[in-house]
Design an enzyme around this catalytic site. Sequence first.
Site, PDB file in Angstrom:
ATOM      1  N   ILE A  63      17.920  -9.676  93.604  1.00  0.00           N
ATOM      2  CA  ILE A  63      18.299 -10.822  94.429  1.00  0.00           C
ATOM      3  C   ILE A  63      19.339 -11.555  93.578  1.00  0.00           C
ATOM      4  CG2 ILE A  63      16.311 -12.151  93.519  1.00  0.00           C
ATOM      5  CD1 ILE A  63      16.229 -13.763  96.084  1.00  0.00           C
ATOM      6  N   SER A  64      20.473 -11.917  94.166  1.00  0.00           N
ATOM      7  CA  SER A  64      21.561 -12.525  93.391  1.00  0.00           C
ATOM      8  C   SER A  64      21.160 -13.881  92.839  1.00  0.00           C
ATOM      9  CB  SER A  64      22.810 -12.682  94.259  1.00  0.00           C
ATOM     10  OG  SER A  64      23.146 -11.471  94.884  1.00  0.00           O
ATOM     11  N   GLN A  65      21.871 -14.260  91.785  1.00  0.00           N
ATOM     12  CA  GLN A  65      21.712 -15.584  91.174  1.00  0.00           C
ATOM     13  C   GLN A  65      21.957 -16.666  92.247  1.00  0.00           C
ATOM     14  OE1 GLN A  65      25.191 -16.405  88.878  1.00  0.00           O
ATOM     15  NE2 GLN A  65      24.162 -17.776  87.459  1.00  0.00           N
TER      16      GLN A  65
END
Length: 232
Positions: free
Chosen positions: A80-82
């Site tokens: 999951i992206s930052q």
Amino acid sequence: MMMPVYILLSLLLSTIPVQEDAYKAQREQMVERQIKGRGVSDKAVLNAMRSVQRHLFVPPAIASKAYQDGALPIGYKQTISQPYMVAYMTQVIEPKPNMKVMEIGTGSGYQAAILAEIVKEVYTIEIIPEHGKMAAARLKKLGYDNVEVKIGDGYAGWEEHAPFDAIVVTAGAESVPPPLFEQLKEGGRMVIPVGPVHRTQTLKLIEKKRGKAITRNLMPVVFVPFTREGQK
Ligand code: SAH
């Protein structure tokens, strides 16, 4: 003697909000420090980042890390992206309530939920069936009925719902898949990480002006690879 109902109820309820409040405070801090603090200023984006419960989009075992300043593993070698990256990419497409947006790389469904808070319709494609199914169930449970999840290779886009006002690609591609540019509306915006596999990519903003691509390089980024059907 029986306890009055209201005492029983308040005793019961008092145990639930504790965790919720802890995450709410963490979410607020995430927005202030990581997102506003780094220059994301779009009100709708900030509000969406405040509303969506990111801890529900990561594996339960790492829920307590959900508001940290980084990407997190979600299984099958994906991440999951930052939070900042999600907010930044959302701001860059200039989301508006009447828009129809396509996302490539559903993953946990978090970016789709952020988009769904702001725009009218979200179409998101995921190549790993397990992730696609899980994200679809999660988004449904949370009440996002303006998101449709498709399992497949996002390279081809989603012809049946095209053209899109904006496209968000959340996997690093070696080049811009032509079908995605074709499915972008005139005046539309696409944000996409482009670069060699497993190396630093460049986040690009591509605008479609009179059918032509106007490209701007935004920043160096590292995303999981954009894979093709039949590849590992
Ligand atoms: N947007 C996600 C993060 C995604 S990580 C989130 O908010 O959680 C990138 C995702 O892109 C991975 O789940 C990966 O499986 C998916 N992906 C990679 N190549 C793809 C392709 N060709 N089509 C669709 N999805 C792809």
